[in-house]
Design an enzyme around this catalytic site. Structure first.
Site, PDB file in Angstrom:
ATOM      1  N   HIS A 104       0.839  -1.200   0.000  1.00  0.00           N
ATOM      2  CA  HIS A 104       0.000   0.000   0.000  1.00  0.00           C
ATOM      3  C   HIS A 104       0.872   1.247   0.000  1.00  0.00           C
ATOM      4  CE1 HIS A 104       0.683  -1.259   4.163  1.00  0.00           C
ATOM      5  NE2 HIS A 104       0.697   0.018   4.487  1.00  0.00           N
ATOM      6  N   HIS A 106       0.763   5.260   1.099  1.00  0.00           N
ATOM      7  CA  HIS A 106       0.076   6.273   1.896  1.00  0.00           C
ATOM      8  C   HIS A 106       0.106   7.585   1.114  1.00  0.00           C
ATOM      9  CE1 HIS A 106       0.288   4.079   5.870  1.00  0.00           C
ATOM     10  NE2 HIS A 106       1.285   3.472   5.250  1.00  0.00           N
TER      11      HIS A 106
HETATM   12  P1  AMP Z   1       1.698   0.374   7.362  1.00  0.00           P
HETATM   13  O1  AMP Z   1       2.207   0.579   8.754  1.00  0.00           O
HETATM   14  O2  AMP Z   1       2.407   1.129   6.306  1.00  0.00           O
HETATM   15  O3  AMP Z   1       1.578  -1.103   7.081  1.00  0.00           O
HETATM   16  O4  AMP Z   1       0.272   1.032   7.349  1.00  0.00           O
HETATM   17  C1  AMP Z   1      -0.916   0.394   7.584  1.00  0.00           C
HETATM   18  C2  AMP Z   1      -1.941   1.497   7.623  1.00  0.00           C
HETATM   19  O5  AMP Z   1      -3.206   0.897   7.562  1.00  0.00           O
HETATM   20  C3  AMP Z   1      -1.894   2.350   8.896  1.00  0.00           C
HETATM   21  O6  AMP Z   1      -1.739   3.711   8.522  1.00  0.00           O
HETATM   22  C4  AMP Z   1      -3.250   2.080   9.551  1.00  0.00           C
HETATM   23  O7  AMP Z   1      -3.774   3.225  10.155  1.00  0.00           O
HETATM   24  C5  AMP Z   1      -4.087   1.616   8.377  1.00  0.00           C
HETATM   25  N1  AMP Z   1      -5.168   0.698   8.670  1.00  0.00           N
HETATM   26  C6  AMP Z   1      -5.163  -0.379   9.497  1.00  0.00           C
HETATM   27  N2  AMP Z   1      -6.346  -1.011   9.453  1.00  0.00           N
HETATM   28  C7  AMP Z   1      -7.128  -0.334   8.576  1.00  0.00           C
HETATM   29  C8  AMP Z   1      -8.465  -0.495   8.091  1.00  0.00           C
HETATM   30  N3  AMP Z   1      -9.249  -1.474   8.492  1.00  0.00           N
HETATM   31  N4  AMP Z   1      -8.924   0.398   7.175  1.00  0.00           N
HETATM   32  C9  AMP Z   1      -8.143   1.415   6.749  1.00  0.00           C
HETATM   33  N5  AMP Z   1      -6.886   1.615   7.167  1.00  0.00           N
HETATM   34  C10 AMP Z   1      -6.382   0.762   8.063  1.00  0.00           C
END
Ligand code: AMP
Length: 140
Positions: A104, A106
């Site tokens: 993903h 951001h």
């Molecule tokens: P990372 O640390 O780059 O793997 O980021 C994961 C991101 O996913 C974090 O910014 C979380 O806030 C976000 N996140 C976790 N669960 C969900 C969810 N169910 N829907 C949307 N975002 C999420």
């Protein structure tokens, strides 16, 4: 050595419609939705529909479909949230800060003089996420 892709991760569940999300954009290959713990107003995530853990194992052909959507959402987010800049972040494995193991990107609107909230900090109010998703969709 890294683990392999596990399709029980939360973004795979979002893709299968098993858990809800505030979607802002979808096409055959890519989905964009609001981050539930935003680091700034309008923080959005862009994911390919094909599973990979992160940038290190993604098929370049998949990546080539994802990156234009990252650009599209970044441009729309700058407009929708009247941002001064847009930060793109992407983490690979736990040591770098990755917490969800489905690639993903951001998209984080930035505002002059405003510090980011912590990564995976506080859950945002659902009404705020809904309203921000609508704003972003209107700017697409
Ligand atoms: P990372 O640390 O780059 O793997 O980021 C994961 C991101 O996913 C974090 O910014 C979380 O806030 C976000 N996140 C976790 N669960 C969900 C969810 N169910 N829907 C949307 N975002 C999420």
């Amino acid at each position: 050595m890294s683990a392999s892709y596990d399709d029980n991760n939360i973004f795979a569940k979002i893709l299968r419609g098993e858990i809800p999300s505030f979607k802002v954009y979808e096409d055959a290959d890519t989905l964009a939705f609001m981050d539930v713990m935003p680091q700034s107003a309008g923080h959005t995530l862009v994911i390919p529909k094909t599973g990979s853990r992160n940038l290190l194992d993604v098929d370049p052909a998949v990546l080539s479909k994802t990156i234009p959507v990252v650009q599209k959402i970044a441009i729309a987010a700058k407009k929708a949230f009247a941002a001064d800049g847009i930060q793109i972040a992407q983490f690979n494995e736990a040591a770098s800060g990755q917490t969800v193991y489905h690639l993903h990107f951001h998209i984080i609107p930035r505002f002059d003089g405003v510090a980011l909230k912590p990564h995976t900090g506080k859950m945002e109010d659902m009404e705020v996420l809904k309203a921000n998703a609508e704003k972003l969709k209107a700017a697409l």
